[in-house]
Design an enzyme around this catalytic site. Structure first.
Site, PDB file in Angstrom:
ATOM      1  N   CYS A 343       0.740  -1.018   0.036  1.00 19.55           N
ATOM      2  CA  CYS A 343       0.032   0.024  -0.026  1.00 19.55           C
ATOM      3  C   CYS A 343       0.849   1.239  -0.076  1.00 19.55           C
ATOM      4  O   CYS A 343       0.908   2.107   0.845  1.00 19.55           O
ATOM      5  CB  CYS A 343      -0.819  -0.040   1.226  1.00 19.55           C
ATOM      6  N   GLU A 344       1.643   1.359  -0.953  1.00 22.08           N
ATOM      7  CA  GLU A 344       2.254   2.862  -1.175  1.00 22.08           C
ATOM      8  C   GLU A 344       2.337   2.737  -2.823  1.00 22.08           C
ATOM      9  O   GLU A 344       2.712   2.145  -3.604  1.00 22.08           O
ATOM     10  CB  GLU A 344       3.896   2.416  -0.794  1.00 22.08           C
TER      11      GLU A 344
END
Ligand SMILES: *Cc1c(COP(=O)(O)O)cnc(C)c1O
Length: 423
Positions: A343-344
Site C-alpha cells: 500500500c504505497e
C-alpha cells in the site's frame, strides 16, 4: 549463457526457472555461479600485472554463498559494518584481505575489526582517526589507516548515489588532507598507510575517474614530498553494468586508465567493486497474481513488491522484466504498469512498460537484480523476504530460505502490564 531463454523457457545456466519457482516459491532471487566467477575473473584480468587486491564490496550482495564464490575466485572483502566483517570471515575471506569503510564506525565495530586483525581501516574524519588511535593504542595494537579523500569530482551520476563531490558526507576534502596527515602522523595506535577514494556508482564514462585518479596521484606525490610514506592507494568501486542498453566503461578501459594515471606511483592498489561483480549475476523471479484492466491502463500485479526489490522505488531504477515463458516472435507488445501489492504508490516497478502478453499465474524475471537487491529487502507489510538460490550448471541450492511468517514476529513480546489489560 548465464541467463536467457532455452527451449522456450527462461533459464539460469542449465536450470529452468519454472523448476525453481515450483520448488522454492516466489519471489526468489536466483544467482549464477558461472557468471559470478566470470565477472571476477574479467575484473581481475583487467588489472593483471599490477600490485592489486580486489575486495568485493559485500554491501552489494552479502549472501554467504555469493561471497564464498567470489572469495574462492580470489576476492577479498570491502565491509561497512561489524556484521559484514563477520559475514566476510564466515564466507572464508581471510582477515588480511578485508578493508573496512564507512563514515560512522562505532567503537564496538572498530573493536571487532581489531579483534579480527583486518588489513586496513578506511577512515573518513579526524575524530574517527583519533577514536581508532585511542582504542588500538589501549590494546597495544597499531591499526593500518587509509584516509578517504573526497576528490571533489562531479561524477555526473544519479544524485542520490553520488559520493565524490564537495559537500557530501563522504571522505575528507582533498585540500585538507596534507595538513591532516601532518597532525595525525604521530598519533599512537595508528599507522597512515595511504589514501582512498570511492566515486559514485554507475558512471557513464571514465572522465570522472581520470580526473579523480590524477588528483590522487598528485596528492600522493605531495604527501611523499612532505615525508609521509604512502604505500597504498585504494581506488574504491563504482564500475557499473548496463541495466537497459547503456554503454558503460569496461573493466579493460578502466584497467588501462589505472595504468596510465597511478601505476607508476609504486603503491599497492586496492579496488572495491560491488555492483560490477554481482548485478548481472542475479535475477529476481516473481509471479503475476492478477492482470487488472484500468480505465486507461493495464496493471500486472505481482507477488513481489518494493520490499523485495527496492531499487525502482528508491532510485527510479530500471530493471528489464521478461516472462519466463518465451514470447512468440510476433507477439505484440503492449504498455503495462508493473506493480506490487504494497500500500504505497511507490510500489511500482515500471510504468507504461512494453511487454508481450502475460497472463495471471505466469512467472516473470527481473534481470540485473544481483546487486543491491535482496540485501535491501525488508519484511514491510509483514511480507517474508524473498528466498535466494544459487545455480551451478544443472543443479541449484537454496542459499537462504524464505522466512516463515511466524519467524517475522517470534521475537516480539507483549509486556506483562499490557497482557492483563482489556483494551
Ligand atoms: C558502495 C561502496 C563500494 C561499492 O560500490 P559499487 O558501486 O557497488 O561498486 C565500494 N567502496 C565503498 C567505500 C562503498 O561505499
Amino acid at each position: 549463457m548465464a541467463f536467457g531463454y532455452r527451449a522456450g523457457r527462461y533459464c539460469a545456466e542449465g536450470v529452468d526457472l519454472t523448476a525453481i519457482a515450483e520448488a522454492v516459491g516466489t519471489p526468489t532471487y536466483v544467482y549464477s555461479r558461472a557468471r559470478l566467477e566470470e565477472r571476477f575473473t574479467r575484473f581481475a584480468a583487467a588489472l593483471s600485472g599490477l600490485d592489486a587486491m580486489v575486495c568485493f564490496a559485500l554491501k552489494a550482495n552479502s549472501n554467504l554463498a555469493v561471497v564464498k564464490t567470489l572469495a574462492t575466485a580470489g576476492a577479498g572483502g570491502d565491509v561497512v559494518s561489524a556484521g559484514e566483517i563477520a559475514r566476510a570471515r564466515a564466507a572464508g575471506i581471510p582477515a588480511d584481505r578485508i578493508v573496512f569503510a564507512g563514515v560512522g564506525k562505532t567503537s564496538d565495530e572498530m573493536t571487532a575489526a581489531l579483534d579480527a586483525g583486518i588489513y586496513q581501516f578506511n577512515c573518513e574524519s579526524e575524530p574517527e582517526i583519533s577514536a581508532l588511535s585511542a582504542l588500538a593504542a589501549g590494546r597495544g595494537q597499531v591499526a593500518p589507516v587509509c584516509v578517504r579523500v573526497n576528490p571533489d569530482v562531479d561524477a555526473g551520476t544519479l544524485s542520490k548515489i553520488t559520493t565524490g563531490k564537495k559537500g557530501n558526507k563522504f571522505g575528507i576534502d582533498i585540500d585538507l588532507i596534507p595538513a591532516l596527515f601532518d597532525r595525525v602522523r604521530a598519533l599512537p595506535g595508528v599507522r597512515l598507510v595511504g589514501v582512498s577514494l570511492h566515486l559514485g556508482s554507475l558512471l557513464n564514462d571514465l572522465a570522472p575517474y581520470r580526473a579523480a585518479f590524477q588528483r590522487m596521484a598528485d596528492l600522493v606525490r605531495q604527501l611523499r614530498a612532505a615525508g609521509h610514506a604512502v604505500e597504498r592507494l585504494d581506488l574504491g568501486g563504482g564500475l557499473g553494468v548496463p541495466y537497459r542498453d547503456e554503454v558503460l566503461p569496461t573493466p579493460e578501459a578502466y584497467g588501462a586508465l589505472v595504468r596510465e594515471t597511478v601505476a607508476d606511483l609504486g603503491c599497492r592498489l586496492i579496488f572495491e567493486p560491488g555492483r560490477y561483480l554481482v548485478a548481472d549475476a542475479g535475477v529476481m523471479l516473481a509471479r503475476v497474481v492478477y492482470v487488472k484492466e484500468g480505465s486507461d491502463r493495464r496493471f500486472l500485479i505481482l507477488d513481489a513488491a518494493m520490499n523485495d526489490l527496492m531499487r525502482p522505488a528508491l532510485y527510479g531504477a530500471w530493471h528489464t522484466v521478461r516472462p519466463v515463458l518465451e514470447p512468440l516472435q510476433d507477439a505484440a507488445e503492449q504498455p503495462v504498469d508493473i506493480v506490487g501489492p504494497v500500500c504505497e504508490s511507490t510500489d511500482t516497478f515500471a510504468q507504461g512498460r512494453l511487454m508481450p502478453p502475460v497472463a495471471a499465474g505466469e512467472l516473470v524475471v527481473f534481470e540485473t537484480a544481483g546487486a543491491y537487491g535482496r540485501v535491501m529487502a525488508s519484511s514491510y507489510n509483514t511480507r517474508p523476504e524473498p528466498a535466494e538460490v544459487l545455480v551451478d550448471g544443472d543443479r541449484f541450492a537454496v542459499v537462504k530460505p524464505r522466512p516463515l511468517i511466524q519467524d517475522l514476529f517470534q521475537n516480539e513480546s507483549i509486556p506483562s502490564w499490557l497482557e492483563g489489560s482489556d483494551g
